[in-house]
Design an enzyme around this catalytic site. Structure first.
Site, short mmCIF file in Angstrom:
data_model
loop_
_atom_site.label_atom_id
_atom_site.label_comp_id
_atom_site.label_asym_id
_atom_site.label_seq_id
_atom_site.Cartn_x
_atom_site.Cartn_y
_atom_site.Cartn_z
N GLU A 199 13.83 -5.32 -6.12
CA GLU A 199 14.44 -4.06 -6.59
C GLU A 199 15.73 -4.28 -7.38
O GLU A 199 15.99 -3.58 -8.36
CB GLU A 199 14.70 -3.11 -5.42
N HIS A 229 11.05 -1.89 6.16
CA HIS A 229 9.92 -2.33 5.33
C HIS A 229 10.32 -3.32 4.23
O HIS A 229 9.49 -3.70 3.42
CB HIS A 229 9.27 -1.12 4.68
N HIS A 258 5.58 1.54 8.24
CA HIS A 258 5.12 1.44 6.85
C HIS A 258 3.70 0.85 6.85
O HIS A 258 3.38 0.03 7.71
CB HIS A 258 6.10 0.52 6.12
N ASP A 281 14.15 2.07 -8.32
CA ASP A 281 14.10 0.63 -8.62
C ASP A 281 12.77 0.01 -8.27
O ASP A 281 12.68 -1.19 -8.00
CB ASP A 281 15.22 -0.06 -7.83
N GLU A 338 18.69 8.13 -10.57
CA GLU A 338 19.26 7.19 -9.59
C GLU A 338 19.59 5.85 -10.27
O GLU A 338 19.20 4.77 -9.82
CB GLU A 338 18.34 6.97 -8.39
N ARG A 340 10.97 -6.37 1.82
CA ARG A 340 10.33 -7.66 1.65
C ARG A 340 11.19 -8.83 2.16
O ARG A 340 10.66 -9.79 2.71
CB ARG A 340 10.07 -7.89 0.15
C1 UD1 Z 1 7.89 -0.27 -2.51
C2 UD1 Z 1 9.14 -0.49 -3.35
C3 UD1 Z 1 10.39 -0.38 -2.49
C4 UD1 Z 1 10.42 0.93 -1.72
C5 UD1 Z 1 9.13 1.08 -0.96
C6 UD1 Z 1 9.12 2.46 -0.33
C7 UD1 Z 1 8.73 -2.09 -5.14
C8 UD1 Z 1 8.95 -3.47 -5.62
N1 UD1 Z 1 9.15 -1.82 -3.91
O1 UD1 Z 1 7.83 -1.35 -1.60
O2 UD1 Z 1 11.55 -0.45 -3.30
O3 UD1 Z 1 11.49 0.89 -0.84
O4 UD1 Z 1 8.01 0.98 -1.84
O5 UD1 Z 1 8.29 2.53 0.77
O6 UD1 Z 1 8.21 -1.29 -5.86
N2 UD1 Z 1 0.38 0.23 1.47
C9 UD1 Z 1 -0.73 0.95 1.89
N3 UD1 Z 1 -0.71 2.32 1.70
C10 UD1 Z 1 0.34 2.98 1.15
C11 UD1 Z 1 1.46 2.23 0.75
C12 UD1 Z 1 1.46 0.87 0.91
O7 UD1 Z 1 -1.69 0.39 2.39
O8 UD1 Z 1 0.29 4.20 1.02
C13 UD1 Z 1 0.37 -1.25 1.63
C14 UD1 Z 1 -0.54 -1.93 0.60
O9 UD1 Z 1 -1.12 -3.05 1.20
C15 UD1 Z 1 0.47 -2.38 -0.46
C16 UD1 Z 1 1.64 -2.77 0.42
O10 UD1 Z 1 1.68 -1.76 1.42
O11 UD1 Z 1 -0.01 -3.45 -1.24
C17 UD1 Z 1 2.97 -2.90 -0.28
O12 UD1 Z 1 3.26 -1.80 -1.09
P1 UD1 Z 1 4.24 -1.98 -2.38
O13 UD1 Z 1 4.34 -0.68 -3.07
O14 UD1 Z 1 3.81 -3.15 -3.18
O15 UD1 Z 1 5.61 -2.40 -1.76
P2 UD1 Z 1 6.56 -1.71 -0.72
O16 UD1 Z 1 7.01 -2.79 0.19
O17 UD1 Z 1 5.96 -0.48 -0.17
N1 UDP Z 2 10.18 9.09 4.98
C1 UDP Z 2 9.11 9.93 5.30
N2 UDP Z 2 8.26 9.54 6.32
C2 UDP Z 2 8.43 8.37 7.00
C3 UDP Z 2 9.52 7.53 6.64
C4 UDP Z 2 10.36 7.91 5.62
O1 UDP Z 2 8.93 10.98 4.71
O2 UDP Z 2 7.62 8.09 7.91
C5 UDP Z 2 11.07 9.49 3.86
C6 UDP Z 2 12.56 9.41 4.12
O3 UDP Z 2 13.07 10.61 4.65
C7 UDP Z 2 13.12 9.11 2.73
C8 UDP Z 2 12.02 8.30 2.07
O4 UDP Z 2 10.84 8.55 2.83
O5 UDP Z 2 13.30 10.29 1.96
C9 UDP Z 2 12.39 6.85 2.08
O6 UDP Z 2 11.29 6.08 1.80
P1 UDP Z 2 11.23 4.52 2.13
O7 UDP Z 2 12.11 4.20 3.28
O8 UDP Z 2 9.79 4.16 2.19
O9 UDP Z 2 11.81 3.87 0.78
P2 UDP Z 2 13.27 3.50 0.27
O10 UDP Z 2 14.12 4.70 0.34
O11 UDP Z 2 13.76 2.36 1.12
O12 UDP Z 2 13.01 3.03 -1.13
#
Ligand code: UD1
Ligand code: UDP
Length: 386
Positions: free
Chosen positions: A136, A223, A256, A100, A122, A225
């Site tokens: 999401e 993590h 995160h 999502d 999924e 929002r």
């Molecule tokens: C996204 C997904 C969420 C999922 C999550 C997994 C959407 C809307 N949300 O949310 O469903 O649960 O990923 O973790 O797609 N950032 C870094 N390095 C990284 C990753 C993230 O610096 O490797 C920082 C950046 O500033 C980025 C911010 O995190 O802009 C947010 O990342 P984003 O993918 O927009 O949203 P998540 O909250 O991670």
């Molecule tokens: N995970 C990981 N390292 C971490 C935290 C989570 O590998 O430090 C794995 C976790 O086992 C799961 C996935 O990342 O498989 C979940 O990701 P996240 O919680 O970022 O996203 P969500 O599932 O909420 O979309």
């Protein structure tokens, strides 16, 4: 004459998409009829690369779209612009997306505009509120409209899809591919050398003893929002209460990389002697840590699915979940984001061996570890000869 292979484009952008599509990509690569092209939007950068590495996947195309501070809508726009030329050049028979995220939604919309069928892994998860989780829940609903093949992880997800008017013949209940990934990594961790490696690693890097006789560990991730701001602060205060209440405990929180998460958490919990705020972990050490934890506090989707397999009670720090199966099985509970409610429930569980044992019975409400094979088989029969 040799038959032409069926080309499919798997698009992924974030850590959970990498983990959950890895078994499908491996299955397609092993199948003689498919050619799979992996396209990373890199909505996440470091966290995506870390997750892909665990499965030895390097993207064929990397759009490198992460910018710090960007909103989900910025990601939608960037993915739409960047994917059009990719779809036009690659001409895949289908696009595969997972979950999502913004990447999944935008890639499905881009594919629709090129009239390329979309396979959604999924599919069918729902909450009653389109703003929760944000964005999401609305991404999921839009994905259901855009997708042609719907791979539902559970019977409940199938019912949700039917209620949206999706034809029964376009839905397959496969289990969640995260269980395939988890079981694969758990097998790797059974090797004594892997166990020694991670025990040493956690000891050296974070002064953390994960041996069976070590102190009880609570694993935390968060993590979402909707929790930014006051809810996340309340969660941190609850963690501080728990840590101060019992100094033997070790609370481990892999943070995160979103600054809206790690900045407030570090500033509220940075100085606590029995709380370890650590960087995101690669999948193998993360599973090792989860397997050693007494219980898990999280708002993550994937972790709600994984923890029951390892027999770890999960307290979900949200007011709704699209994953009710863990609640029904008694392995997960919604605890919300109120400071007192979280602290009270954690302490109760740690003091109550009978209640704890009830929640800690291993089972797998989200799949049997063979989801990817089912998905690949459906793709083969549906795309063959089209
Ligand atoms: C996204 C997904 C969420 C999922 C999550 C997994 C959407 C809307 N949300 O949310 O469903 O649960 O990923 O973790 O797609 N950032 C870094 N390095 C990284 C990753 C993230 O610096 O490797 C920082 C950046 O500033 C980025 C911010 O995190 O802009 C947010 O990342 P984003 O993918 O927009 O949203 P998540 O909250 O991670
Ligand atoms: N995970 C990981 N390292 C971490 C935290 C989570 O590998 O430090 C794995 C976790 O086992 C799961 C996935 O990342 O498989 C979940 O990701 P996240 O919680 O970022 O996203 P969500 O599932 O909420 O979309």
């Amino acid at each position: 004459m040799a038959q032409r292979r069926i080309k499919v484009l798997a698009v992924l952008g974030t850590r959970p998409e990498a983990i959950k599509l890895a078994p499908v990509i491996a299955g397609l690569r092993a199948h003689p009829r498919f050619r799979v092209c992996v396209c990373a939007t890199a909505q996440h950068r470091q966290m995506l690369d870390q997750a892909l590495e665990a499965f030895a996947i390097s993207p064929d195309i990397d759009l490198d779209l992460m910018r710090s501070g960007q909103e989900p809508l910025d990601v939608v726009v960037a993915v739409l612009r960047a994917l059009r030329p990719v779809l036009q050049a690659e001409k895949p028979r289908a696009v595969i997306v997972q979950g999502d995220t913004t990447t999944a939604f935008a890639a499905a919309l881009a594919a629709f505009h090129q009239r390329v069928p979309v396979a959604h892994v999924e599919a069918g998860l729902r909450t009653p509120d389109r703003y929760f989780p944000f964005p999401e829940e609305t991404n999921r609903r839009l994905l259901t409209v855009l997708a042609d093949l719907h791979f539902a992880p559970t019977a409940g997800a199938r019912r949700n899809l039917l209620a949206c008017g999706v034809a029964a013949g376009a839905i397959w209940v496969t289990g969640n591919t995260v269980i395939d990934a988890l079981l694969l990594v758990r097998r790797r961790l059974r090797a004594p050398a892997a166990r020694r490696r991670w025990l040493d690693h956690f000891r050296r890097a974070w002064d953390l003893d994960l041996d069976e006789n070590g102190p009880p560990v609570i694993l935390v991730t968060g993590h979402r929002r909707e929790s930014f701001g006051p809810p996340l602060r309340r969660v941190c205060l609850a963690l501080r209460d728990i840590a101060r209440h019992d100094r033997r405990l070790r609370i481990v929180y892999p943070l995160h990389l979103n600054p809206s998460v790690h900045r407030p958490v570090r500033s509220l919990l940075g100085g606590e002697e029995n709380i370890r705020l650590i960087e995101p972990l690669a999948y193998e050490p993360f599973v090792f840590l989860m397997d050693r934890a007494r219980l898990v506090l999280t708002d993550s989707g994937g972790i709600q699915e994984e923890a029951p397999v390892l027999g770890k009670p999960v307290l979900v720090m949200r007011r709704e979940t699209e994953r009710p199966e863990g609640l029904a099985a008694g392995q997960a509970e919604l605890v919300g984001t109120e400071r007192r409610a979280i602290a009270r429930r954690v302490m109760e569980l740690l003091r109550d061996p009978t209640g704890y044992r009830r929640m800690a019975r291993p089972s797998s409400p989200y799949g049997d570890g063979r989801a990817a094979g089912r998905i690949v088989a459906v793709l083969a029969s549906r795309l063959e000869g089209e």
